[in-house]
Design a protein around this motif. Structure first.
Motif, PDB file in Angstrom:
ATOM      1  N   LYS A   1      -1.888  -8.283 -10.724  1.00  9.40           N
ATOM      2  CA  LYS A   1      -3.037  -7.389 -10.888  1.00  9.40           C
ATOM      3  C   LYS A   1      -3.975  -7.507  -9.688  1.00  9.40           C
ATOM      4  CE  LYS A   1      -3.066  -7.858 -15.907  1.00  9.40           C
ATOM      5  NZ  LYS A   1      -3.818  -8.374 -17.046  1.00  9.40           N
ATOM      6  N   GLY A   2      -4.151  -8.730  -9.205  1.00  9.95           N
ATOM      7  CA  GLY A   2      -5.031  -8.963  -8.063  1.00  9.95           C
ATOM      8  C   GLY A   2      -4.560  -8.245  -6.812  1.00  9.95           C
ATOM      9  N   ALA A   3      -3.249  -8.248  -6.597  1.00  9.05           N
ATOM     10  CA  ALA A   3      -2.688  -7.579  -5.419  1.00  9.05           C
ATOM     11  C   ALA A   3      -2.930  -6.076  -5.494  1.00  9.05           C
ATOM     12  CB  ALA A   3      -1.190  -7.877  -5.303  1.00  9.05           C
ATOM     13  N   ILE A   4      -2.714  -5.492  -6.665  1.00  5.43           N
ATOM     14  CA  ILE A   4      -2.920  -4.049  -6.818  1.00  5.43           C
ATOM     15  C   ILE A   4      -4.404  -3.708  -6.708  1.00  5.43           C
ATOM     16  CG2 ILE A   4      -2.820  -2.137  -8.480  1.00  5.43           C
ATOM     17  CD1 ILE A   4      -0.169  -2.754  -7.018  1.00  5.43           C
ATOM     18  N   SER A   5      -5.247  -4.549  -7.263  1.00  2.00           N
ATOM     19  CA  SER A   5      -6.689  -4.322  -7.172  1.00  2.00           C
ATOM     20  C   SER A   5      -7.141  -4.290  -5.714  1.00  2.00           C
ATOM     21  CB  SER A   5      -7.435  -5.414  -7.934  1.00  2.00           C
ATOM     22  OG  SER A   5      -8.817  -5.245  -7.805  1.00  2.00           O
ATOM     23  N   LYS A   6      -6.681  -5.236  -4.954  1.00  3.95           N
ATOM     24  CA  LYS A   6      -7.051  -5.339  -3.536  1.00  3.95           C
ATOM     25  C   LYS A   6      -6.557  -4.117  -2.756  1.00  3.95           C
ATOM     26  CE  LYS A   6      -6.673  -8.607   0.302  1.00  3.95           C
ATOM     27  NZ  LYS A   6      -6.114  -9.893   0.728  1.00  3.95           N
ATOM     28  N   VAL A   7      -5.316  -3.744  -2.993  1.00  2.00           N
ATOM     29  CA  VAL A   7      -4.731  -2.612  -2.267  1.00  2.00           C
ATOM     30  C   VAL A   7      -5.393  -1.303  -2.667  1.00  2.00           C
ATOM     31  CG1 VAL A   7      -2.620  -1.233  -2.045  1.00  2.00           C
ATOM     32  CG2 VAL A   7      -2.519  -3.694  -1.773  1.00  2.00           C
TER      33      VAL A   7
ATOM     34  N   GLY B   1       0.819  -1.210   0.000  1.00  2.00           N
ATOM     35  CA  GLY B   1       0.000   0.000   0.000  1.00  2.00           C
ATOM     36  C   GLY B   1       0.853   1.260   0.000  1.00  2.00           C
ATOM     37  N   LEU B   2       1.912   1.248   0.800  1.00  2.00           N
ATOM     38  CA  LEU B   2       2.815   2.396   0.861  1.00  2.00           C
ATOM     39  C   LEU B   2       3.564   2.582  -0.456  1.00  2.00           C
ATOM     40  CD1 LEU B   2       4.211   1.940   4.477  1.00  2.00           C
ATOM     41  CD2 LEU B   2       2.592   3.676   3.682  1.00  2.00           C
ATOM     42  N   HIS B   3       4.025   1.495  -1.033  1.00  4.57           N
ATOM     43  CA  HIS B   3       4.709   1.571  -2.322  1.00  4.57           C
ATOM     44  C   HIS B   3       3.752   2.059  -3.417  1.00  4.57           C
ATOM     45  CE1 HIS B   3       8.640   0.043  -1.333  1.00  4.57           C
ATOM     46  NE2 HIS B   3       8.122  -1.017  -0.743  1.00  4.57           N
ATOM     47  N   THR B   4       2.507   1.622  -3.339  1.00  6.75           N
ATOM     48  CA  THR B   4       1.499   2.055  -4.303  1.00  6.75           C
ATOM     49  C   THR B   4       1.253   3.551  -4.186  1.00  6.75           C
ATOM     50  OG1 THR B   4       0.452  -0.124  -4.244  1.00  6.75           O
ATOM     51  CG2 THR B   4      -0.877   1.694  -5.091  1.00  6.75           C
TER      52      THR B   4
ATOM     53  N   LYS C   1      -8.394  -0.816  -3.786  1.00  7.08           N
ATOM     54  CA  LYS C   1      -9.752  -0.756  -3.214  1.00  7.08           C
ATOM     55  C   LYS C   1      -9.701  -0.273  -1.781  1.00  7.08           C
ATOM     56  CE  LYS C   1     -11.957  -4.220  -6.103  1.00  7.08           C
ATOM     57  NZ  LYS C   1     -12.482  -5.581  -6.194  1.00  7.08           N
ATOM     58  N   LYS C   2      -8.728  -0.758  -1.016  1.00  8.27           N
ATOM     59  CA  LYS C   2      -8.590  -0.323   0.379  1.00  8.27           C
ATOM     60  C   LYS C   2      -8.182   1.145   0.463  1.00  8.27           C
ATOM     61  CE  LYS C   2      -7.803  -4.751   2.534  1.00  8.27           C
ATOM     62  NZ  LYS C   2      -7.022  -5.538   3.464  1.00  8.27           N
ATOM     63  N   LEU C   3      -7.266   1.553  -0.405  1.00  9.67           N
ATOM     64  CA  LEU C   3      -6.834   2.949  -0.403  1.00  9.67           C
ATOM     65  C   LEU C   3      -7.969   3.878  -0.799  1.00  9.67           C
ATOM     66  CD1 LEU C   3      -3.289   2.540  -2.032  1.00  9.67           C
ATOM     67  CD2 LEU C   3      -3.807   2.930   0.394  1.00  9.67           C
ATOM     68  N   LEU C   4      -8.800   3.451  -1.754  1.00  7.47           N
ATOM     69  CA  LEU C   4      -9.987   4.231  -2.141  1.00  7.47           C
ATOM     70  C   LEU C   4     -10.963   4.344  -0.972  1.00  7.47           C
ATOM     71  CD1 LEU C   4     -10.659   2.806  -5.714  1.00  7.47           C
ATOM     72  CD2 LEU C   4     -10.312   5.222  -5.173  1.00  7.47           C
ATOM     73  N   ALA C   5     -11.213   3.249  -0.286  1.00  6.27           N
ATOM     74  CA  ALA C   5     -12.140   3.232   0.840  1.00  6.27           C
ATOM     75  C   ALA C   5     -11.664   4.132   1.977  1.00  6.27           C
ATOM     76  CB  ALA C   5     -12.331   1.798   1.342  1.00  6.27           C
ATOM     77  N   GLN C   6     -10.348   4.238   2.128  1.00  4.58           N
ATOM     78  CA  GLN C   6      -9.774   5.076   3.182  1.00  4.58           C
ATOM     79  C   GLN C   6      -9.636   6.528   2.755  1.00  4.58           C
ATOM     80  OE1 GLN C   6      -6.092   3.027   3.910  1.00  4.58           O
ATOM     81  NE2 GLN C   6      -7.055   1.444   5.165  1.00  4.58           N
ATOM     82  N   GLY C   7      -9.965   6.812   1.510  1.00  8.51           N
ATOM     83  CA  GLY C   7      -9.887   8.181   1.007  1.00  8.51           C
ATOM     84  C   GLY C   7      -8.472   8.648   0.706  1.00  8.51           C
ATOM     85  N   LEU C   8      -7.549   7.713   0.564  1.00 10.36           N
ATOM     86  CA  LEU C   8      -6.150   8.072   0.312  1.00 10.36           C
ATOM     87  C   LEU C   8      -5.849   8.294  -1.158  1.00 10.36           C
ATOM     88  CD1 LEU C   8      -4.485   5.640   2.858  1.00 10.36           C
ATOM     89  CD2 LEU C   8      -4.773   8.114   3.084  1.00 10.36           C
ATOM     90  N   ILE C   9      -6.680   7.708  -2.032  1.00  9.38           N
ATOM     91  CA  ILE C   9      -6.552   7.932  -3.466  1.00  9.38           C
ATOM     92  C   ILE C   9      -7.943   8.191  -4.037  1.00  9.38           C
ATOM     93  CG2 ILE C   9      -4.433   6.593  -3.746  1.00  9.38           C
ATOM     94  CD1 ILE C   9      -6.139   4.282  -4.875  1.00  9.38           C
TER      95      ILE C   9
END
Length: 52
Positions: free
Chosen positions: A33-39, A7-10, A41-49
């Motif tokens: 792709k699955g790893a980035i998709s999962k991460v 997540g931090l690297h992303t 989604k979490k970053l979007l939910a947290q409002g970070l991206i």
């Protein structure tokens, strides 16, 4: 790679290349792709991206 670290690297990759797409992050970080998709989604939910 640990999910938190990924997540931090992303976030770092996105901050350096605004408008970066998921597939670009996959190649940049050499992860699935699955790893980035999962991460992202979490970053979007947290409002970070934001999705364009």
């Amino acid at each position: 790679m640990d999910e938190l670290v990924l997540g931090l690297h992303t976030l770092d990759a996105i901050s350096q290349n605004e408008g970066m797409k998921g597939i670009d992050i996959v190649y940049e970080l050499n992860v699935t792709k699955g790893a980035i998709s999962k991460v992202t989604k979490k970053l979007l939910a947290q409002g970070l991206i934001e999705k364009e």
